[in-house]
Design a protein around this motif. Structure first.
Motif, PDB file in Angstrom:
ATOM      1  N   THR A 465       0.844  -1.216   0.000  1.00  0.00           N
ATOM      2  CA  THR A 465       0.000   0.000   0.000  1.00  0.00           C
ATOM      3  C   THR A 465       0.872   1.258   0.000  1.00  0.00           C
ATOM      4  OG1 THR A 465      -1.707  -1.201   1.230  1.00  0.00           O
ATOM      5  CG2 THR A 465      -1.825   1.208   1.231  1.00  0.00           C
ATOM      6  N   ILE A 466       1.921   1.239   0.841  1.00  0.00           N
ATOM      7  CA  ILE A 466       2.839   2.393   0.868  1.00  0.00           C
ATOM      8  C   ILE A 466       3.485   2.598  -0.490  1.00  0.00           C
ATOM      9  CG2 ILE A 466       5.002   3.248   1.857  1.00  0.00           C
ATOM     10  CD1 ILE A 466       4.207   1.828   4.465  1.00  0.00           C
ATOM     11  N   ASN A 467       3.859   1.495  -1.135  1.00  0.00           N
ATOM     12  CA  ASN A 467       4.486   1.614  -2.458  1.00  0.00           C
ATOM     13  C   ASN A 467       3.537   2.266  -3.449  1.00  0.00           C
ATOM     14  OD1 ASN A 467       6.391   1.352  -4.397  1.00  0.00           O
ATOM     15  ND2 ASN A 467       6.153  -0.836  -4.710  1.00  0.00           N
ATOM     16  N   GLN A 468       2.245   1.894  -3.376  1.00  0.00           N
ATOM     17  CA  GLN A 468       1.260   2.521  -4.270  1.00  0.00           C
ATOM     18  C   GLN A 468       1.135   4.012  -3.985  1.00  0.00           C
ATOM     19  OE1 GLN A 468      -2.334   0.258  -3.689  1.00  0.00           O
ATOM     20  NE2 GLN A 468      -1.565  -1.606  -4.713  1.00  0.00           N
ATOM     21  N   ILE A 469       1.103   4.353  -2.664  1.00  0.00           N
ATOM     22  CA  ILE A 469       0.992   5.786  -2.306  1.00  0.00           C
ATOM     23  C   ILE A 469       2.216   6.557  -2.803  1.00  0.00           C
ATOM     24  CG2 ILE A 469       0.921   7.399  -0.368  1.00  0.00           C
ATOM     25  CD1 ILE A 469      -0.668   5.271   1.171  1.00  0.00           C
ATOM     26  N   VAL A 470       3.395   5.936  -2.647  1.00  0.00           N
ATOM     27  CA  VAL A 470       4.607   6.604  -3.128  1.00  0.00           C
ATOM     28  C   VAL A 470       4.553   6.794  -4.637  1.00  0.00           C
ATOM     29  CG1 VAL A 470       7.089   6.320  -3.423  1.00  0.00           C
ATOM     30  CG2 VAL A 470       6.029   5.858  -1.206  1.00  0.00           C
ATOM     31  N   SER A 471       4.006   5.804  -5.349  1.00  0.00           N
ATOM     32  CA  SER A 471       3.860   5.961  -6.812  1.00  0.00           C
ATOM     33  C   SER A 471       2.960   7.138  -7.127  1.00  0.00           C
ATOM     34  CB  SER A 471       3.289   4.661  -7.403  1.00  0.00           C
ATOM     35  OG  SER A 471       4.174   3.584  -7.184  1.00  0.00           O
ATOM     36  N   VAL A 472       1.869   7.257  -6.325  1.00  0.00           N
ATOM     37  CA  VAL A 472       0.954   8.405  -6.550  1.00  0.00           C
ATOM     38  C   VAL A 472       1.695   9.718  -6.290  1.00  0.00           C
ATOM     39  CG1 VAL A 472      -1.143   9.545  -5.712  1.00  0.00           C
ATOM     40  CG2 VAL A 472      -1.106   7.059  -6.032  1.00  0.00           C
ATOM     41  N   SER A 518      12.112  12.472  -2.534  1.00  0.00           N
ATOM     42  CA  SER A 518      11.677  11.786  -1.310  1.00  0.00           C
ATOM     43  C   SER A 518      10.872  10.534  -1.653  1.00  0.00           C
ATOM     44  CB  SER A 518      10.833  12.739  -0.472  1.00  0.00           C
ATOM     45  OG  SER A 518      11.597  13.849  -0.088  1.00  0.00           O
ATOM     46  N   ALA A 519      10.014  10.637  -2.680  1.00  0.00           N
ATOM     47  CA  ALA A 519       9.221   9.470  -3.091  1.00  0.00           C
ATOM     48  C   ALA A 519      10.126   8.343  -3.574  1.00  0.00           C
ATOM     49  CB  ALA A 519       8.237   9.872  -4.177  1.00  0.00           C
ATOM     50  N   SER A 520      11.201   8.738  -4.305  1.00  0.00           N
ATOM     51  CA  SER A 520      12.135   7.722  -4.793  1.00  0.00           C
ATOM     52  C   SER A 520      12.833   7.028  -3.627  1.00  0.00           C
ATOM     53  CB  SER A 520      13.153   8.386  -5.717  1.00  0.00           C
ATOM     54  OG  SER A 520      14.085   7.437  -6.156  1.00  0.00           O
ATOM     55  N   GLN A 521      13.221   7.852  -2.610  1.00  0.00           N
ATOM     56  CA  GLN A 521      13.873   7.253  -1.437  1.00  0.00           C
ATOM     57  C   GLN A 521      12.924   6.302  -0.706  1.00  0.00           C
ATOM     58  OE1 GLN A 521      15.322  10.439   0.940  1.00  0.00           O
ATOM     59  NE2 GLN A 521      16.817  11.155  -0.600  1.00  0.00           N
ATOM     60  N   ILE A 522      11.655   6.762  -0.546  1.00  0.00           N
ATOM     61  CA  ILE A 522      10.667   5.910   0.145  1.00  0.00           C
ATOM     62  C   ILE A 522      10.452   4.612  -0.627  1.00  0.00           C
ATOM     63  CG2 ILE A 522       8.237   5.770   0.835  1.00  0.00           C
ATOM     64  CD1 ILE A 522       8.376   8.780   1.371  1.00  0.00           C
ATOM     65  N   SER A 523      10.403   4.734  -1.985  1.00  0.00           N
ATOM     66  CA  SER A 523      10.191   3.539  -2.811  1.00  0.00           C
ATOM     67  C   SER A 523      11.334   2.547  -2.623  1.00  0.00           C
ATOM     68  CB  SER A 523      10.048   3.951  -4.273  1.00  0.00           C
ATOM     69  OG  SER A 523       9.880   2.821  -5.079  1.00  0.00           O
ATOM     70  N   ASN A 524      12.581   3.102  -2.564  1.00  0.00           N
ATOM     71  CA  ASN A 524      13.735   2.214  -2.369  1.00  0.00           C
ATOM     72  C   ASN A 524      13.671   1.528  -1.004  1.00  0.00           C
ATOM     73  OD1 ASN A 524      14.778   2.912  -4.847  1.00  0.00           O
ATOM     74  ND2 ASN A 524      15.923   4.667  -4.027  1.00  0.00           N
ATOM     75  N   LEU A 525      13.270   2.340   0.005  1.00  0.00           N
ATOM     76  CA  LEU A 525      13.150   1.758   1.346  1.00  0.00           C
ATOM     77  C   LEU A 525      12.074   0.661   1.370  1.00  0.00           C
ATOM     78  CD1 LEU A 525      13.445   4.954   3.567  1.00  0.00           C
ATOM     79  CD2 LEU A 525      15.148   3.146   3.282  1.00  0.00           C
ATOM     80  N   GLY A 608       9.504   9.314   9.214  1.00  0.00           N
ATOM     81  CA  GLY A 608      10.126  10.647   9.155  1.00  0.00           C
ATOM     82  C   GLY A 608      10.063  11.240   7.757  1.00  0.00           C
ATOM     83  N   GLU A 609      10.363  10.389   6.753  1.00  0.00           N
ATOM     84  CA  GLU A 609      10.315  10.882   5.377  1.00  0.00           C
ATOM     85  C   GLU A 609       8.907  11.300   4.985  1.00  0.00           C
ATOM     86  OE1 GLU A 609      12.688  11.498   3.354  1.00  0.00           O
ATOM     87  OE2 GLU A 609      14.281  10.791   4.695  1.00  0.00           O
ATOM     88  N   ILE A 610       7.914  10.472   5.451  1.00  0.00           N
ATOM     89  CA  ILE A 610       6.520  10.805   5.113  1.00  0.00           C
ATOM     90  C   ILE A 610       6.135  12.127   5.762  1.00  0.00           C
ATOM     91  CG2 ILE A 610       4.116  10.100   5.482  1.00  0.00           C
ATOM     92  CD1 ILE A 610       5.079   7.190   5.103  1.00  0.00           C
ATOM     93  N   GLU A 611       6.629  12.342   7.006  1.00  0.00           N
ATOM     94  CA  GLU A 611       6.341  13.630   7.642  1.00  0.00           C
ATOM     95  C   GLU A 611       6.993  14.777   6.868  1.00  0.00           C
ATOM     96  OE1 GLU A 611       7.703  13.191  11.608  1.00  0.00           O
ATOM     97  OE2 GLU A 611       5.965  12.007  12.269  1.00  0.00           O
ATOM     98  N   SER A 612       8.257  14.564   6.375  1.00  0.00           N
ATOM     99  CA  SER A 612       8.912  15.607   5.555  1.00  0.00           C
ATOM    100  C   SER A 612       8.128  15.883   4.290  1.00  0.00           C
ATOM    101  CB  SER A 612      10.340  15.173   5.196  1.00  0.00           C
ATOM    102  OG  SER A 612      11.092  14.993   6.368  1.00  0.00           O
ATOM    103  N   VAL A 613       7.674  14.753   3.646  1.00  0.00           N
ATOM    104  CA  VAL A 613       6.868  14.922   2.426  1.00  0.00           C
ATOM    105  C   VAL A 613       5.588  15.660   2.744  1.00  0.00           C
ATOM    106  CG1 VAL A 613       5.582  13.691   0.643  1.00  0.00           C
ATOM    107  CG2 VAL A 613       7.866  12.921   1.285  1.00  0.00           C
ATOM    108  N   SER A 614       5.012  15.381   3.905  1.00  0.00           N
ATOM    109  CA  SER A 614       3.774  16.068   4.291  1.00  0.00           C
ATOM    110  C   SER A 614       4.020  17.563   4.448  1.00  0.00           C
ATOM    111  CB  SER A 614       3.232  15.471   5.598  1.00  0.00           C
ATOM    112  OG  SER A 614       2.067  16.173   6.021  1.00  0.00           O
ATOM    113  N   ALA A 615       5.159  17.913   5.155  1.00  0.00           N
ATOM    114  CA  ALA A 615       5.478  19.341   5.320  1.00  0.00           C
ATOM    115  C   ALA A 615       5.739  20.004   3.972  1.00  0.00           C
ATOM    116  CB  ALA A 615       6.696  19.491   6.236  1.00  0.00           C
ATOM    117  N   ALA A 616       6.503  19.287   3.088  1.00  0.00           N
ATOM    118  CA  ALA A 616       6.771  19.853   1.762  1.00  0.00           C
ATOM    119  C   ALA A 616       5.486  20.033   0.977  1.00  0.00           C
ATOM    120  CB  ALA A 616       7.748  18.946   0.997  1.00  0.00           C
TER     121      ALA A 616
END
Length: 650
Positions: A465-472, A518-525, A608-616
Motif C-alpha cells: 500500500t505504501i508503495n502505491q501511495i509513493v507511486s501516486v 523523497s518518493a524515490s527514497q521511500i520507494s527504495n526503502l 520521518g520521510e513521510i512527515e517531511s513529504v507532508s510538510a513539503a
C-alpha cells in the motif's frame, strides 16, 4: 528658440569682435605709446645734436686757434697779427658776437672789435678754466652791449712746453637756439632747452622763455645726467616728455607732446571699432532672425508631431526634406514612430494572449492547489498507516524474540534428551512426560509461527500500500514539475511582468523535485522492506515445516512409544536431528530478529520521510495559493496593459 538663436548669433559675432577689438586696441595703444616715445626720444636727440653741433663747431674753431703759433708763442710784438687773426675768424663765423684772447691772468689782450679790453679773472668760467685747464662753457649770461643771452666758450692756450699761457673765448648769442627749437617742434611736439639752473633758454613760444622748470622731475633727472621719457599732468594737461642732458654745456634738451594728440589715433580706432561692432551686431541680428526662422520652422513641425505621438496618435505624417541635423531628427522621429507603431501593435496582441494565459494559469493554479491538498490528505493517511505498521513491526519483533527463546529451550531440551537417550529405557515414564511437554511446546511454537506469518503478511500488504501511495506521490510530483515548467514558459512570455511569477514557478519546480526525490527514497526503502519481509516469510515457512515435522515425529513417538526401548538408537539419532534442526532454527530466528529490527528502523525512517513529504506538500499547497494570487494579479496587469495599449492609434 528663435530668440536664443538670435542671441547666440549675436554672441558668436560680438564676442570674437570684442576680444579682437580689445586686443587690437590694447596692441594699438601700446604701439602708439611706443611710437610716441620713440619719436619724442628721436626728436630730443636731434635737437641735442643740433645744439651740440653749434657749440662743438665753436669749440673746434677755438681749438684750431689755440694751436696756432701766433697764440702758442705769443709776444706783445705779435699783437697786431693776433688781432687780425681774430677779425678774420669772426668774419668766418658771423654767428659769434666777440672773440677775445686773454692771458693766464684774465687780462684781455686782443678782440675782434675795437671795444675796451677787460680783466675777467673774477669770472666763473675763467676760474674753472684755470682750475681744470680744459675748455669751459659758461652759464647763460646777458650781454652788456646787446642785452641778449649769450654763452662764453673758453679754450685754454698752451705754449710749446705745455704750460698754460692764456685762453681764447668767444661769445655765442643764443638767438639761434629758439630757431632750432621751432625747427624741431612739429607734429604736435614741442622742443625746448633749459640751462643748468632750470631756466628755459630756447623755446618755440617766446612767452615760455625764461620759465623756471627746475622743480619738474624731467629737469631734475636730466640735471642728474639721466635721460628718459615720462608723463606728467592729468586729463587734458597730461603730456609726454623726453629729456636728455648735454654733457658739454650742462643743458637739458626736452621734447614734449600732449598725450591727447598721441591718443588721437587710439580714439579714431576706438570710434571705428564701435561703428563696426554696431554694424556687425545688426547684421548678426538679421542673420540670426533669418537662420532661426529657417531652422525653427521644421523643428516646430516636429514638435507638433511629437505632441501627437505623446497623445497616442501614431498615424501622423510630415514632410521635411532637409539634409542637415533637422532632417536627421525628422528621419529618426519617423523611424521611432514606425517602431512605436509596431511595438504597440505587438503589445495589443501580446496583452490579449497574456490575458488568456493568465486566466488559464489561474485555473491551472486552482487545480494544482486542489491536487496538492488531496496529496497532503493522502500523505497524512499514509503517515497514520506507517505509525500502525510500526506498531505491528514492534509486536512482530516481540513475538520473534519469544519464538527465539522457545527455540533455545527446544535446543536445550534436545541436548538433554540426547544426553539422556541411553537412560530412556529405564526412564520411560519420564520420557513420556517429556514427550508430552515437547508436544505442547511444539504446538505453542506452531501457534507462534502462525501469528508471525500473519503479521508478516499484513506487513507485506502495508508495504505494498505504501508503495502505491509513493507511486501516486511521484506521479503528482511529476505532474507538478510539468505545471511548473508550463508556468515558467508563461512567465518568460510575460516578460518583465512575469518575473515574480517566474520565481514562484521555480519554487514549485524545486518542491516537485524534492517530493520526487523523497518518493524515490521511500520507494527504495519499501523495496528493501519487502525483500526482508519475503526473507522472513521464507524463514517462517521453513520454521513451520520444521514444526510440522516435529509434530509428526512426536506423534510417531507417541504411537510407537512401546517400541522405544527397541529403537533407542534410532530415537537418539532422531533427537540429534531435532537438536541440529533446533540449532538451525535458532540461527534462522536470529536472522529473523535482525530483519525485523531493520524493518523497524526502516519503518521509522519512512515515518520521518513521510512527515517531511507532508510538510513539503503543505508548503507546496501554500506556494500554489501564492501562485493563484500572483496569477490573479497578472490577470489584472494584463487587463491594464490592454487598456493602456488601446489608447494608441496605429
Amino acid at each position: 528658440m528663435k530668440k536664443q538663436l538670435i542671441l547666440m548669433m549675436c554672441l558668436i559675432t560680438i564676442i570674437p569682435m570684442i576680444v579682437f577689438g580689445a586686443f587690437s586696441l590694447i596692441s594699438t595703444t601700446h604701439k602708439i605709446q611706443k611710437d610716441a616715445y620713440n619719436m619724442n626720444e628721436q626728436n630730443v636727440e636731434l635737437v641735442l645734436q643740433k645744439a651740440q653741433t653749434l657749440v662743438n663747431t665753436e669749440l673746434a674753431m677755438l681749438q684750431q686757434l689755440a694751436t696756432n703759433p701766433e697764440f702758442k708763442e705769443f709776444t706783445p710784438a705779435q699783437l697786431p697779427q693776433v688781432k687780425n687773426l681774430l677779425v678774420q675768424t669772426s668774419q668766418l663765423h658771423p654767428e659769434l658776437q666777440t672773440i677775445v684772447f686773454s692771458n693766464k691772468d684774465g687780462q684781455q689782450l686782443a678782440k675782434n672789435t675795437d671795444a675796451d679790453l677787460d680783466n675777467v679773472s673774477d669770472r666763473d668760467y675763467f676760474k674753472q678754466l684755470i682750475s681744470t685747464q680744459k675748455q669751459v662753457v659758461s652759464d647763460v649770461l646777458v650781454s652788456k652791449s646787446t642785452g641778449k643771452k649769450i654763452i662764453n666758450i673758453v679754450y685754454p692756450v698752451f705754449d710749446n712746453t705745455n704750460t698754460l699761457t692764456g685762453m681764447i673765448q668767444c661769445s655765442l648769442p643764443l638767438d639761434s637756439m629758439s630757431t632750432y627749437a621751432k625747427e624741431f617742434s612739429i607734429n604736435g611736439q614741442t622742443a625746448y632747452i633749459a640751462d643748468r639752473t632750470g631756466v628755459i633758454l630756447a623755446h618755440p613760444v617766446a612767452a615760455s622763455l625764461d620759465t623756471d622748470i627746475k622743480s619738474t622731475p624731467s629737469f631734475q633727472q636730466g640735471a642728474a645726467g639721466q635721460s628718459g621719457t615720462l608723463t606728467y599732468g592729468e586729463g587734458n594737461d597730461k603730456k609726454l616728455v623726453s629729456y636728455v642732458p648735454d654733457p658739454v654745456t650742462g643743458w637739458t634738451v626736452f621734447s614734449e607732446k600732449s598725450y591727447n594728440l598721441i591718443m588721437e589715433d587710439y580714439y579714431t580706432l576706438l570710434y571705428n571699432s564701435i561703428i563696426i561692432l554696431a554694424v556687425s551686431l545688426l547684421v548678426a541680428i538679421a542673420a540670426g532672425y533669418i537662420f532661426s526662422t529657417r531652422l525653427t520652422r521644421p523643428i516646430m513641425q516636429l514638435v507638433e508631431v511629437t505632441r501627437a505621438v505623446a497623445d497616442g496618435d501614431l498615424t501622423s505624417t510630415w514632410t521635411i526634406r532637409s539634409k542637415n541635423e533637422v532632417g536627421a531628427l525628422s528621419d529618426a522621429l519617423a523611424q521611432m514612430t514606425g517602431n512605436l507603431r509596431d511595438i504597440v501593435s505587438h503589445l495589443k496582441d501580446t496583452s490579449l494572449h497574456l490575458a488568456s494565459s493568465s486566466e488559464e494559469l489561474t485555473a491551472s493554479a486552482g487545480e494544482t492547489s486542489y491536487a496538492s491538498q488531496h496529496i497532503a490528505e493522502s500523505i497524512q493517511e499514509m503517515a497514520a498507516g506507517s505509525d500502525r505498521q510500526a506498531e505491528h513491526v514492534n509486536y512482530t519483533s516481540s513475538t520473534v524474540h519469544q519464538m527465539a527463546d522457545g527455540i533455545q529451550n527446544i535446543a536445550g531440551s534436545a541436548q538433554e534428551v540426547a544426553s539422556t537417550a541411553v537412560l530412556t529405557s529405564t526412564k520411560v515414564t519420564e520420557g513420556d512426560e517429556a514427550l508430552r511437554a515437547a508436544g505442547h511446546e511444539i504446538t505453542k511454537l506452531k501457534s507462534i509461527f502462525g501469528e508471525l506469518s500473519g503479521s508478516v503478511g499484513n506487513l507485506d500488504k502495508n508495504s505494498q500500500t505504501i508503495n502505491q501511495i509513493v507511486s501516486v506521490i511521484a506521479q503528482i510530483a511529476k505532474q507538478t514539475n510539468l505545471l511548473s515548467l508550463n508556468a515558467g514558459i508563461e512567465a518568460a512570455r510575460a516578460g518583465e511582468h512575469g518575473k515574480g511569477f517566474s520565481v514562484v514557478a521555480k519554487e514549485i519546480s524545486n518542491l516537485a523535485d524534492e517530493a520526487s526525490s523523497s518518493a524515490s527514497q521511500i520507494s527504495n526503502l519499501i523495496d528493501s522492506i519487502q525483500k526482508e519481509i519475503h526473507t522472513v516469510v521464507n524463514k517462517t515457512e521453513a520454521g513451520s515445516q520444521e514444526v510440522e515435522q516435529s509434530i509428526q515425529a512426536v506423534d510417531t513417538a507417541g504411537q510407537s512409544f512401546g517400541l522405544i526401548r527397541q529403537y533407542v538408537q534410532e530415537v537418539a539419532q532422531s533427537i540429534q536431528s531435532v537438536s541440529s534442526a533446533s540449532s538451525n532454527l535458532s540461527s534462522g530466528t536470529q536472522q529473523v530478529i535482525q530483519s525485523v529490527n531493520q524493518m523497524s528502523d526502516i519503518t521509522s525512517t519512512s515515518v520521518g520521510e513521510i512527515e517531511s513529504v507532508s510538510a513539503a506538500t503543505e508548503q507546496q499547497l501554500a506556494t500554489m495559493e501564492e501562485i493563484a494570487a500572483s496569477s490573479a494579479v497578472l490577470s489584472n496587469v494584463a487587463q491594464e496593459l490592454k487598456v493602456m495599449v488601446e489608447k494608441f492609434k496605429v
